[in-house]
Motif scaffolding. Structure first.
Motif, PDB file in Angstrom:
ATOM      1  N   SER A 113       9.187  -0.046 -21.599  1.00 47.37           N
ATOM      2  CA  SER A 113       9.552  -1.259 -20.868  1.00 47.37           C
ATOM      3  C   SER A 113      10.556  -2.080 -21.661  1.00 47.37           C
ATOM      4  O   SER A 113      11.541  -2.594 -21.118  1.00 47.37           O
ATOM      5  CB  SER A 113       8.306  -2.107 -20.591  1.00 47.37           C
ATOM      6  OG  SER A 113       7.435  -1.457 -19.704  1.00 47.37           O
ATOM      7  N   GLY A 118      12.547  -3.753 -18.888  1.00 41.48           N
ATOM      8  CA  GLY A 118      11.592  -3.909 -17.803  1.00 41.48           C
ATOM      9  C   GLY A 118      11.786  -2.986 -16.613  1.00 41.48           C
ATOM     10  O   GLY A 118      11.056  -3.091 -15.621  1.00 41.48           O
ATOM     11  N   ASP A 121       7.888   0.062 -15.983  1.00 42.60           N
ATOM     12  CA  ASP A 121       6.829  -0.936 -16.147  1.00 42.60           C
ATOM     13  C   ASP A 121       5.555  -0.472 -15.459  1.00 42.60           C
ATOM     14  O   ASP A 121       5.517  -0.313 -14.242  1.00 42.60           O
ATOM     15  CB  ASP A 121       7.281  -2.274 -15.560  1.00 42.60           C
ATOM     16  CG  ASP A 121       6.470  -3.446 -16.086  1.00 42.60           C
ATOM     17  OD1 ASP A 121       5.285  -3.248 -16.394  1.00 42.60           O
ATOM     18  OD2 ASP A 121       7.019  -4.555 -16.183  1.00 42.60           O
ATOM     19  N   TYR A 155       5.685  -6.343 -17.971  1.00 42.87           N
ATOM     20  CA  TYR A 155       4.958  -5.796 -19.119  1.00 42.87           C
ATOM     21  C   TYR A 155       4.530  -6.860 -20.122  1.00 42.87           C
ATOM     22  O   TYR A 155       3.589  -6.650 -20.894  1.00 42.87           O
ATOM     23  CB  TYR A 155       5.813  -4.729 -19.813  1.00 42.87           C
ATOM     24  CG  TYR A 155       7.037  -5.254 -20.536  1.00 42.87           C
ATOM     25  CD1 TYR A 155       6.992  -5.534 -21.893  1.00 42.87           C
ATOM     26  CD2 TYR A 155       8.243  -5.460 -19.868  1.00 42.87           C
ATOM     27  CE1 TYR A 155       8.111  -5.995 -22.570  1.00 42.87           C
ATOM     28  CE2 TYR A 155       9.350  -5.917 -20.517  1.00 42.87           C
ATOM     29  CZ  TYR A 155       9.292  -6.194 -21.871  1.00 42.87           C
ATOM     30  OH  TYR A 155      10.400  -6.671 -22.539  1.00 42.87           O
TER      31      TYR A 155
END
Length: 331
Positions: A113, A118, A121, A155
């Motif tokens: 992540s 991101g 995730d 995350y």
């Protein structure tokens, strides 16, 4: 998903990957081979071993399947008694003790992540639910529903305590889904079992997540072909692998269509909507876990950002097929 057999060609159609067994006819009969196929993690799993003893291969394959079945029980979001389901029920309220295995894969997932900003995730679970990919009825959620689900996605909502091996969610709406990495992880563990049982050459294929152990009989490597999902039987590219893995993420694996528009199961955790613009991403890497996680991340990131990520990681190879027909290969 259907396996079809052609001369020296075993094809896993919907995954877009198949492996070419370029065997020497005079030699392949001298190499005992054992192959078994089962359904695991909602897809086909095939393990093939080539060696000097069929009995050893049969025992090794059985042990490898047993290990993968164990992993499925741990990480399944559909099994209410799995460790992951227990974490999803309680971690939004309190710290939950995790097994070392689940804790380490959660840590690794958070790592993917971070390096993908991101795009990969495991907290994408709430979005998978509202889009209907955890149930049979698919639907297009409204903007308010997406925004509500996004509150639990990210995350950074995962708090890990390495000393206590505990997991806590900082948002009560947060849930985790290892669908983008668990298959690769399971393939690696199955490969480890084969190696521990003395197998030097074989293939573990779980829904297109493949580890190529050793080499094909009579060859220096396994030749893995990536099929064009738009043109069945046509290769986009082939990879020669020895003790390496390959994985493909594609929008043709699981999707639904409404009003003539296709909605893929690969959802962008930053926008809350299915990804558009890319048909498939294939990654070859040192481990199936790495190939699985990175193929998902690059698919979500798109061509430019995805290639930048690929260039920052040593030893991986990437193949991207875009919806406009453009094919990008790195390196």
């Amino acid at each position: 998903m259907i396996f079809k057999l052609r001369p020296y060609l075993f094809a896993l159609k919907r995954c877009g990957i198949f492996y070419l067994l370029i065997l020497i006819l005079t030699g392949c009969g001298q190499v005992p081979s054992v192959k078994e196929t089962r359904i695991l993690m909602d897809t086909f799993c095939e393990i093939s071993c080539y060696g000097d003893s069929k009995d050893k291969s049969i025992a090794a394959i059985g042990a490898a399947f047993k290990e993968m079945e164990r992993i499925e029980k741990v990480f399944s979001k559909f099994n209410k008694n799995s460790e992951v389901s227990n974490i999803n029920r309680l971690a939004g309220l309190e710290k939950v003790a995790a097994s070392e295995e689940v804790f380490k894969l959660t840590e690794k997932s958070v790592y993917y992540s971070r390096i993908s900003d991101g795009a990969f995730d495991i907290t994408v679970a709430p979005l998978m639910e509202i889009w209907g990919f955890v149930r049979r009825h698919k639907s297009i959620p409204d903007k308010e529903t997406i925004e509500n689900a996004l509150e639990g996605v990210g995350y950074k909502n995962i708090e890990l305590d390495p000393k206590k091996l505990s997991v806590k969610f900082l948002n009560k709406k947060t849930k985790i889904d290892f669908g983008g990495i668990a298959k690769g992880y399971a393939v690696d563990r199955a490969k480890d079992v084969l190696v521990s049982r003395g197998i030097k050459n074989g293939l573990v294929n779980l829904g297109g997540n493949i580890f190529a152990l050793g080499s094909a009989p009579g060859n220096k490597a396994w030749k893995i072909g990536v099929e064009d999902p738009r043109n069945k039987g046509k290769l986009l590219r082939s990879f020669e692998l020895t003790n390496r893995a390959i994985s493909t993420s594609g929008n043709y694996e699981r999707f639904f269509e409404i009003g003539g528009k296709r909605y893929s199961h690969i959802i962008n955790p930053l926008t809350g909507e299915p990804c558009q613009g890319i048909i498939s991403v294939t990654v070859a890497a040192d481990s199936a876990e790495q190939a699985d996680g990175l193929s998902t991340a690059i698919f979500v990131m798109g061509e430019e950002k995805g290639l930048n990520l690929a260039k920052s990681i040593k030893g991986i190879k990437v193949l991207i097929l875009k919806e406009d027909g453009k094919i990008i290969s790195y390196p």
